[in-house]
Write an enzyme that holds these catalytic residues in place. Structure first.
Site, PDB file in Angstrom:
ATOM      1  N   ASP A  51       2.645   0.999  -5.270  1.00  0.00           N
ATOM      2  CA  ASP A  51       1.639   0.202  -4.560  1.00  0.00           C
ATOM      3  C   ASP A  51       1.134   0.965  -3.335  1.00  0.00           C
ATOM      4  O   ASP A  51       1.843   1.079  -2.337  1.00  0.00           O
ATOM      5  CB  ASP A  51       2.266  -1.132  -4.124  1.00  0.00           C
ATOM      6  N   TYR A  56      -3.755   3.226   3.730  1.00  0.00           N
ATOM      7  CA  TYR A  56      -2.450   3.863   4.010  1.00  0.00           C
ATOM      8  C   TYR A  56      -2.600   5.379   4.193  1.00  0.00           C
ATOM      9  O   TYR A  56      -1.655   6.050   4.598  1.00  0.00           O
ATOM     10  CB  TYR A  56      -1.434   3.594   2.892  1.00  0.00           C
ATOM     11  N   LYS A  81      -5.799  -0.366  -3.178  1.00  0.00           N
ATOM     12  CA  LYS A  81      -6.521  -1.491  -2.559  1.00  0.00           C
ATOM     13  C   LYS A  81      -7.804  -1.014  -1.893  1.00  0.00           C
ATOM     14  O   LYS A  81      -7.840   0.076  -1.325  1.00  0.00           O
ATOM     15  CB  LYS A  81      -5.633  -2.181  -1.516  1.00  0.00           C
ATOM     16  N   HIS A 114      -8.153  -5.944  -0.191  1.00  0.00           N
ATOM     17  CA  HIS A 114      -7.046  -5.926   0.785  1.00  0.00           C
ATOM     18  C   HIS A 114      -7.043  -7.133   1.736  1.00  0.00           C
ATOM     19  O   HIS A 114      -5.995  -7.679   2.072  1.00  0.00           O
ATOM     20  CB  HIS A 114      -7.111  -4.611   1.579  1.00  0.00           C
TER      21      HIS A 114
END
Ligand code: NDP
Length: 290
Positions: A51, A56, A81, A114
């Site tokens: 994930d 990120y 996402k 998200h």
């Protein structure tokens, strides 16, 4: 054709796609080498679902780890996402391609919105098209409240398969859990270990259950998530914990033990509230083009 995740427990999503019930989260792994090493280790240990998210800033590292894992792409379930700044129909298509390029993939198993801000409905239309073209095998959302799910449902032609939300023993969101279940949406807890919250990991009641089952408190919490029917994605950069968190398929919590964990709900979030206008504003003004 359905993928086979080495016999691991899977959850069947509302579109018939199977997702491993346990996966590996990579938030707060901005050090790319650390992220790559952690994902390689996770796949070696047996995790088959990863994930990540564009925000990120580690999709390239996840992509390299997939290449170096020695496991076929077809035996992995990869989620990413869409970031808030990329909402809108056209923007979403561009952002999706960037994500694929960074991951060195030609399709995603799952793509999630998200946060439910800005033009998330335009984004959803793009996701529906990418889904119908086979470029994404399942589409879902994160941080959607009941109201936002209802708004999405009133416009959507494809329903979300998953709602990824903050959920751990200290904050269980029971009403949203029920709504998700009644609408065939799988609940995917984020921060399943409370992001390593020490109050949670040192909880005396959990310690008793852990000792009785010869497991760690973290393993008890993750087992609780699985037995609740959630699709759980713990994160760790520590090889021994990556291994520990995967080792949760060989014991069962009794109904009594499940109830003890359920009773720890404080109703208080540890993190961001999707309904907080300040948070929404911050997200809408966060960095673009990532
Ligand atoms: P987790 O709840 O999985 O906890 C991770 C923290 O706990 C780290 O500090 C880790 O330390 C520590 N830890 C991990 N395993 C153990 C263990 N066995 N014993 C003791 N400590 C342990 O946190 P996350 O907040 O990362 O959530 C999981 C995933 O959910 C994210 O990585 C991300 O993929 C997703 N997520 C999604 C969000 C969204 O908005 N959609 C928001 C937040 C997360 P260490 O790494 O040092 O070993």
């Amino acid at each position: 054709m359905q993928k086979n995740y080495a016999g691991q427990p899977v959850i069947t999503l509302n579109n018939g796609v199977a997702i491993p019930a346990l996966g590996f989260g990579v938030w707060q792994m901005e050090n790319l080498q650390q992220c790559e090493d952690a994902v390689v280790k996770a796949i070696e240990v047996g995790y088959r679902m990863i994930d990540t998210a564009s925000i990120y800033l580690n999709e390239t590292a996840v992509g390299k780890a997939i290449q170096n894992s020695g496991v076929s792409r077809d035996d992995l379930f990869i989620t990413s996402k869409l970031w808030v700044q990329d909402h809108g129909y056209e923007e979403t298509k561009v952002a999706f391609q960037r994500t694929l390029d960074r991951l060195q993939l030609d399709y995603l198993d799952m793509y999630l919105i998200h946060w439910p801000y800005g033009d998330f409905l335009g984004a959803w239309t793009a996701l529906e098209e990418l889904y119908s073209e086979g470029k994404i095998k399942a589409i879902g959302v994160c941080n959607f409240t009941i109201e936002k799910l209802q708004e999405l449902k009133s416009k959507a032609t494809v329903l979300p398969v998953i709602n990824q939300i903050e959920l751990h023993p200290l904050f269980q969101q029971k009403e949203l859990q029920v709504y998700n279940r009644e609408n065939n949406i799988v609940t995917q807890p984020w921060s399943p270990l409370g992001n390593g919250n020490t109050e949670l990991l040192k909880d005396i009641h959990l310690k008793v259950i852990a000792e009785k089952n010869n497991k760690s408190v973290a393993q008890v919490i993750l087992r609780w998530h699985l037995q609740e029917g959630f699709c759980v994605i713990p994160k760790s950069v520590t090889p021994s914990r990556i291994n520990e968190n995967f080792n949760i398929f060989n014991f069962d919590l009794s109904e009594n033990e499940m109830n003890v964990v359920r009773s720890l709900d404080t109703g208080k979030r540890l993190f961001f509230d999707p309904k907080d206008p300040e948070w929404e504003n911050k997200m809408l003004n966060s960095r673009a083009d990532i």
